[in-house]
Design a protein around this motif. Structure first.
Motif, PDB file in Angstrom:
ATOM      1  N   THR A 232       0.827  -1.336  -0.107  1.00 16.62           N
ATOM      2  CA  THR A 232      -0.031   0.273  -0.017  1.00 16.62           C
ATOM      3  C   THR A 232       0.779   1.256  -0.077  1.00 16.62           C
ATOM      4  O   THR A 232       1.926   1.163   0.505  1.00 16.62           O
ATOM      5  CB  THR A 232      -0.946   0.070   1.431  1.00 16.62           C
ATOM      6  N   PRO A 233       0.428   2.224  -0.721  1.00 21.14           N
ATOM      7  CA  PRO A 233       1.173   3.700  -0.616  1.00 21.14           C
ATOM      8  C   PRO A 233       1.548   4.068   0.768  1.00 21.14           C
ATOM      9  O   PRO A 233       0.686   3.746   1.628  1.00 21.14           O
ATOM     10  CB  PRO A 233       0.319   4.689  -1.235  1.00 21.14           C
ATOM     11  N   PRO A 234       2.750   4.711   1.270  1.00 20.98           N
ATOM     12  CA  PRO A 234       2.865   5.140   2.375  1.00 20.98           C
ATOM     13  C   PRO A 234       1.672   6.331   2.672  1.00 20.98           C
ATOM     14  O   PRO A 234       1.327   7.099   1.794  1.00 20.98           O
ATOM     15  CB  PRO A 234       4.305   5.948   2.174  1.00 20.98           C
ATOM     16  N   VAL A 235       1.746   6.395   4.132  1.00 25.17           N
ATOM     17  CA  VAL A 235       0.658   7.466   4.364  1.00 25.17           C
ATOM     18  C   VAL A 235       1.353   8.711   4.641  1.00 25.17           C
ATOM     19  O   VAL A 235       2.457   8.781   5.414  1.00 25.17           O
ATOM     20  CB  VAL A 235       0.061   7.037   5.787  1.00 25.17           C
ATOM     21  N   ALA A 236       0.935   9.608   3.907  1.00 26.85           N
ATOM     22  CA  ALA A 236       1.588  11.184   3.944  1.00 26.85           C
ATOM     23  C   ALA A 236       0.661  11.934   4.066  1.00 26.85           C
ATOM     24  O   ALA A 236       0.318  12.536   2.658  1.00 26.85           O
ATOM     25  CB  ALA A 236       2.510  11.101   2.861  1.00 26.85           C
ATOM     26  N   ILE A 237      -0.050  12.443   5.066  1.00 28.48           N
ATOM     27  CA  ILE A 237      -1.193  13.411   5.024  1.00 28.48           C
ATOM     28  C   ILE A 237      -0.441  14.862   4.528  1.00 28.48           C
ATOM     29  O   ILE A 237      -1.201  15.718   4.167  1.00 28.48           O
ATOM     30  CB  ILE A 237      -1.701  13.580   6.610  1.00 28.48           C
ATOM     31  N   SER A 238       0.709  15.148   4.982  1.00 24.27           N
ATOM     32  CA  SER A 238       1.408  16.256   4.703  1.00 24.27           C
ATOM     33  C   SER A 238       0.689  17.450   5.145  1.00 24.27           C
ATOM     34  O   SER A 238       0.546  18.607   4.343  1.00 24.27           O
ATOM     35  CB  SER A 238       1.525  16.563   3.033  1.00 24.27           C
TER      36      SER A 238
ATOM     37  N   PRO B 276      13.963   1.240 -14.873  1.00 19.48           N
ATOM     38  CA  PRO B 276      14.252   0.516 -13.808  1.00 19.48           C
ATOM     39  C   PRO B 276      13.301   0.078 -12.764  1.00 19.48           C
ATOM     40  O   PRO B 276      12.607   1.135 -12.593  1.00 19.48           O
ATOM     41  CB  PRO B 276      15.730   0.945 -13.343  1.00 19.48           C
ATOM     42  N   GLU B 277      13.342  -0.904 -12.086  1.00 20.25           N
ATOM     43  CA  GLU B 277      12.383  -1.327 -11.116  1.00 20.25           C
ATOM     44  C   GLU B 277      12.699  -0.148  -9.932  1.00 20.25           C
ATOM     45  O   GLU B 277      11.625   0.293  -9.262  1.00 20.25           O
ATOM     46  CB  GLU B 277      12.359  -2.532 -10.585  1.00 20.25           C
ATOM     47  N   LEU B 278      13.779   0.220  -9.809  1.00 19.76           N
ATOM     48  CA  LEU B 278      13.966   1.006  -8.605  1.00 19.76           C
ATOM     49  C   LEU B 278      13.517   2.468  -8.797  1.00 19.76           C
ATOM     50  O   LEU B 278      12.765   3.371  -7.990  1.00 19.76           O
ATOM     51  CB  LEU B 278      15.552   1.325  -8.393  1.00 19.76           C
ATOM     52  N   LEU B 279      13.432   2.806 -10.180  1.00 21.42           N
ATOM     53  CA  LEU B 279      12.748   4.385 -10.519  1.00 21.42           C
ATOM     54  C   LEU B 279      11.233   4.012 -10.496  1.00 21.42           C
ATOM     55  O   LEU B 279      10.478   5.096 -10.136  1.00 21.42           O
ATOM     56  CB  LEU B 279      13.185   4.952 -11.739  1.00 21.42           C
ATOM     57  N   THR B 280      10.613   2.874 -10.672  1.00 25.00           N
ATOM     58  CA  THR B 280       9.493   2.586 -10.562  1.00 25.00           C
ATOM     59  C   THR B 280       8.800   2.742  -9.193  1.00 25.00           C
ATOM     60  O   THR B 280       7.739   3.532  -8.971  1.00 25.00           O
ATOM     61  CB  THR B 280       8.953   1.374 -11.262  1.00 25.00           C
ATOM     62  N   ASP B 281       9.650   2.196  -8.270  1.00 32.64           N
ATOM     63  CA  ASP B 281       9.441   2.181  -7.203  1.00 32.64           C
ATOM     64  C   ASP B 281       9.533   3.824  -6.340  1.00 32.64           C
ATOM     65  O   ASP B 281       8.650   4.285  -5.559  1.00 32.64           O
ATOM     66  CB  ASP B 281      10.409   1.540  -6.266  1.00 32.64           C
ATOM     67  N   PHE B 282      10.280   4.738  -6.988  1.00 27.11           N
ATOM     68  CA  PHE B 282      10.708   5.825  -6.375  1.00 27.11           C
ATOM     69  C   PHE B 282       9.367   6.677  -6.969  1.00 27.11           C
ATOM     70  O   PHE B 282       9.065   7.438  -5.899  1.00 27.11           O
ATOM     71  CB  PHE B 282      11.909   6.472  -7.363  1.00 27.11           C
TER      72      PHE B 282
ATOM     73  N   ASN C  21       6.479   5.720  -7.470  1.00 23.83           N
ATOM     74  CA  ASN C  21       5.370   4.987  -6.536  1.00 23.83           C
ATOM     75  C   ASN C  21       5.332   5.813  -5.203  1.00 23.83           C
ATOM     76  O   ASN C  21       4.383   6.236  -4.671  1.00 23.83           O
ATOM     77  CB  ASN C  21       5.060   3.637  -6.353  1.00 23.83           C
ATOM     78  N   PHE C  22       6.579   5.829  -4.657  1.00 23.14           N
ATOM     79  CA  PHE C  22       6.721   6.295  -3.222  1.00 23.14           C
ATOM     80  C   PHE C  22       6.530   7.933  -3.221  1.00 23.14           C
ATOM     81  O   PHE C  22       5.843   8.255  -2.282  1.00 23.14           O
ATOM     82  CB  PHE C  22       8.460   6.204  -2.970  1.00 23.14           C
ATOM     83  N   THR C  23       6.704   8.400  -4.403  1.00 23.82           N
ATOM     84  CA  THR C  23       6.378  10.216  -4.575  1.00 23.82           C
ATOM     85  C   THR C  23       5.089  10.261  -5.240  1.00 23.82           C
ATOM     86  O   THR C  23       4.612  11.706  -5.288  1.00 23.82           O
ATOM     87  CB  THR C  23       7.512  10.816  -5.179  1.00 23.82           C
ATOM     88  N   ARG C  24       4.372   9.235  -5.261  1.00 27.05           N
ATOM     89  CA  ARG C  24       2.954   9.460  -6.128  1.00 27.05           C
ATOM     90  C   ARG C  24       3.036  10.061  -7.361  1.00 27.05           C
ATOM     91  O   ARG C  24       2.058  10.923  -7.872  1.00 27.05           O
ATOM     92  CB  ARG C  24       2.141  10.350  -5.097  1.00 27.05           C
ATOM     93  N   GLY C  25       3.944  10.066  -7.994  1.00 26.63           N
ATOM     94  CA  GLY C  25       4.379  10.410  -9.379  1.00 26.63           C
ATOM     95  C   GLY C  25       4.919  11.968  -9.385  1.00 26.63           C
ATOM     96  O   GLY C  25       5.085  12.426 -10.571  1.00 26.63           O
TER      97      GLY C  25
END
Length: 347
Positions: A119-125, A247-253, A255-259
């Motif tokens: 699941t995406p990290p929770v980031a209410i910000s 690369p998978e690493l950048l895809t993960d990056f 996803n982590f930043t929500r695009g």
């Protein structure tokens, strides 16, 4: 949040749960335990992007912290606090450990509360990673509890009440800004596009807004004290990944930043930048991911984090003036190159 805030939160929670058993030792233990989830920073996952993505991972997961608290309670009951009821020790350890990632989830970085679920990290910000208006009202009662021991638990409760009200206020504030942003982009080509909203350093009055727009993005500042709710937008080149495969690493990056990622060529290097953290042209999480070698051929390289450099001294008073509603100084908060103000209506 920063370590001081987490330590103060841990001490206050421990003091409140301990009640009449609250003592300086309990407060110190709570402060120490409140910083334990952040010990994952010592782990090296092989590269700076992985370290960024996986920080606040398993050590911040509710699925890990609840059973960990139970084990700690049984251990502490047996060897250090035989006079304490087990339920109270369990409640204390659980509350101190779990409130750490819950507080982190209010920041922009993101917290993996449900690790290992995908699941995406929770980031209410809604709060900046360091906010004195949250920390000081929590820290002062905790320090006072060391002096007035008979009132220690009540003082901790007061600190928690004030700090929690501040978090509640931050949710109200970000809600106001969201409504304002929707009004600003309504009827433009940005309506319905991904939006990031986050507070500027040390406050919940001045907010930074980023709206994605294909190969560029629009950035603006808006203060709750602005007389005019119209946002002055700064369009910037966002770039895109142009290689045949990613690369998978950048895809993960991504996803982590929500695009919210910018790809930019800087000389012979291609950088990937998290647009959520920082502002204008100052971003602390920027990584070299590819380099141009001989015959102008691009090759992937192990990620290297770039030094963002110091914050320009003139930007600090400019931020303060902008917080107070001085919309005329927006351009001062942007490094002049590749950054200009514009009106959405003309695009």
């Amino acid at each position: 949040m920063d370590s001081i805030s987490q330590a103060a939160l841990g001490a206050a929670v421990a003091g409140l749960v301990a009640g009449k058993r609250c003592s300086p030792k309990v407060l110190l233990a709570g402060a120490a335990l409140g910083t334990v989830p952040d010990l994952d920073v010592v782990l090296d996952y092989g590269d700076p992007i992985s370290n960024m993505i996986k920080h606040r991972g398993f050590s911040h997961s509710l699925f890990v912290l609840f059973p960990f608290a139970a084990v700690l309670a049984v251990f502490w009951k047996r060897f250090f606090a035989k006079e304490w009821p087990l339920w109270q020790l369990w409640a204390l350890f659980t509350a101190v450990l779990v409130t750490h990632p819950i507080l982190d989830s209010f920041t922009t970085y993101g917290t993996q509360l449900l690790w290992p679920l995908d699941t995406p990290p929770v980031a209410i910000s809604s709060v900046f990673i360091i906010d004195p208006l949250y920390t000081i009202p929590l820290l002062i009662p905790v320090l006072a509890a060391f002096i007035w021991r008979s009132r220690a638990a009540k003082l901790c409760g007061v600190g928690l009440a004030i700090s929690t009200l501040y978090l509640a206020w931050s949710l109200v504030a970000i809600g106001v800004v969201k409504d304002r942003v929707e009004e600003n982009v309504a009827g433009t080509h940005l309506e319905g596009q991904p939006v990031f909203i986050g507070p500027t350093p040390f406050n919940t009055v001045l907010w930074r807004v980023v709206v994605l727009d294909d190969n560029k993005y629009w950035e603006g500042l808006t203060s709750l004290l602005d007389e005019d709710p119209t946002i002055d937008w700064m369009p910037m080149v966002r770039g895109d990944w142009t290689f045949p495969s990613k690369p998978e690493l950048l895809t993960d990056f991504e996803n982590f930043t929500r695009g919210f990622v910018r790809y930019e060529q800087d000389g012979d290097a291609l950088t990937a930048t998290d647009l959520r953290l920082g502002m204008a042209m100052y971003h602390p999480f920027s990584f070299v991911v590819a380099e141009q070698g001989e015959n102008q051929v691009w090759q992937l390289v192990p990620p290297v984090q770039l030094d963002p450099g110091p914050v320009l001294p003139r930007q600090i008073p400019a931020l303060w003036m902008r917080l107070l509603g001085w919309q005329s100084i927006d351009a001062m908060l942007c490094n002049e190159h590749d950054c200009f103000r514009d009106d959405l209506s003309s695009n």
